[in-house]
Write a protein that holds these residues in place. Structure first.
Motif, PDB file in Angstrom:
ATOM      1  N   PHE A 181       0.751   9.732  -4.658  1.00  0.00           N
ATOM      2  CA  PHE A 181      -0.043   9.507  -3.647  1.00  0.00           C
ATOM      3  C   PHE A 181      -0.963   8.852  -3.477  1.00  0.00           C
ATOM      4  CE2 PHE A 181      -4.825   9.536  -6.350  1.00  0.00           C
ATOM      5  CZ  PHE A 181      -4.971  10.590  -5.498  1.00  0.00           C
ATOM      6  N   TRP A 182      -0.644   7.959  -3.555  1.00  0.00           N
ATOM      7  CA  TRP A 182      -1.695   7.113  -2.789  1.00  0.00           C
ATOM      8  C   TRP A 182      -1.285   6.144  -1.176  1.00  0.00           C
ATOM      9  CZ3 TRP A 182      -6.387   5.904  -5.025  1.00  0.00           C
ATOM     10  CH2 TRP A 182      -6.397   5.848  -5.547  1.00  0.00           C
ATOM     11  N   ALA A 183       0.038   6.858  -1.104  1.00  0.00           N
ATOM     12  CA  ALA A 183       0.431   6.594   0.747  1.00  0.00           C
ATOM     13  C   ALA A 183      -0.617   7.830   0.677  1.00  0.00           C
ATOM     14  CB  ALA A 183       2.367   7.015   0.240  1.00  0.00           C
ATOM     15  N   ALA A 184      -0.302   9.140   0.401  1.00  0.00           N
ATOM     16  CA  ALA A 184      -0.569   9.782   0.696  1.00  0.00           C
ATOM     17  C   ALA A 184      -2.021   9.562   1.286  1.00  0.00           C
ATOM     18  CB  ALA A 184      -1.243  11.248   0.015  1.00  0.00           C
ATOM     19  N   ILE A 185      -3.053   8.850   0.158  1.00  0.00           N
ATOM     20  CA  ILE A 185      -4.476   9.117   0.006  1.00  0.00           C
ATOM     21  C   ILE A 185      -4.892   7.868   1.667  1.00  0.00           C
ATOM     22  CG2 ILE A 185      -6.278   6.985  -0.600  1.00  0.00           C
ATOM     23  CD1 ILE A 185      -6.320   9.773  -1.956  1.00  0.00           C
TER      24      ILE A 185
ATOM     25  N   ALA B  54      -5.524  13.548   3.730  1.00  0.00           N
ATOM     26  CA  ALA B  54      -4.229  14.519   2.477  1.00  0.00           C
ATOM     27  C   ALA B  54      -5.061  15.821   1.783  1.00  0.00           C
ATOM     28  CB  ALA B  54      -3.866  13.890   1.417  1.00  0.00           C
ATOM     29  N   VAL B  55      -4.476  16.497   1.261  1.00  0.00           N
ATOM     30  CA  VAL B  55      -4.800  17.923   0.826  1.00  0.00           C
ATOM     31  C   VAL B  55      -4.257  17.675  -0.347  1.00  0.00           C
ATOM     32  CG1 VAL B  55      -4.940  20.153   0.283  1.00  0.00           C
ATOM     33  CG2 VAL B  55      -5.898  18.852   2.269  1.00  0.00           C
ATOM     34  N   PHE B  56      -4.227  17.633  -1.852  1.00  0.00           N
ATOM     35  CA  PHE B  56      -3.686  17.655  -2.763  1.00  0.00           C
ATOM     36  C   PHE B  56      -3.651  19.219  -3.399  1.00  0.00           C
ATOM     37  CE2 PHE B  56      -5.372  13.410  -1.877  1.00  0.00           C
ATOM     38  CZ  PHE B  56      -4.000  13.039  -1.640  1.00  0.00           C
TER      39      PHE B  56
END
Length: 95
Positions: free
Chosen positions: A43-47, A52-54
Motif C-alpha cells: 500500500f505505502w509503496a503504491a502511494i 495509484a488506484v486502490f
C-alpha cells in the motif's frame, strides 16, 4: 492448567502450570487486521509511486471505501493523474 498437590496434614495446594497451558493451547483466531494486512503489503509503496488506484473487492464495504479515498480518481471515478504529471521547464541562464 491447574494442578493440586496434597500436603502433609491433608491440605490441598493448588498451583498453575503455565507451560502446560501453553503446550495444550489452541492458536488464537487471527484478528481482523491480521486478515487484511497481507493484502496491504504494498500500500505505502503504491502511494509513494503516485497516481495509484486502490481496489480491494475482498474487503468489507467500509474498508473498500476508506482505501478508495487514497486512489487517484476524481469524484466521477475518472483517473486524476496529479502525482506523476509534473513538467520541469529548464532555462539556461547565460552570464
Amino acid at each position: 492448567a491447574s494442578h493440586f498437590k496434597k500436603m502433609d496434614g491433608g491440605t490441598l495446594l493448588s498451583f498453575y502450570d503455565e507451560a502446560a497451558d501453553r503446550a495444550t493451547a489452541k492458536p488464537a483466531p487471527p484478528t481482523e487486521a491480521e486478515l487484511y494486512a497481507p493484502k496491504l503489503r504494498d500500500f505505502w509503496a503504491a502511494i509513494a509511486g503516485g497516481d495509484a488506484v486502490f481496489e480491494f473487492p475482498e474487503f468489507p464495504k467500509p474498508l473498500q471505501q476508506y482505501f478508495h479515498h487514497f486512489s487517484a480518481l476524481d469524484p466521477a471515478g475518472n483517473p486524476r493523474l496529479i502525482d506523476n504529471q509534473a513538467t520541469l521547464k529548464l532555462v539556461v541562464c547565460q552570464s
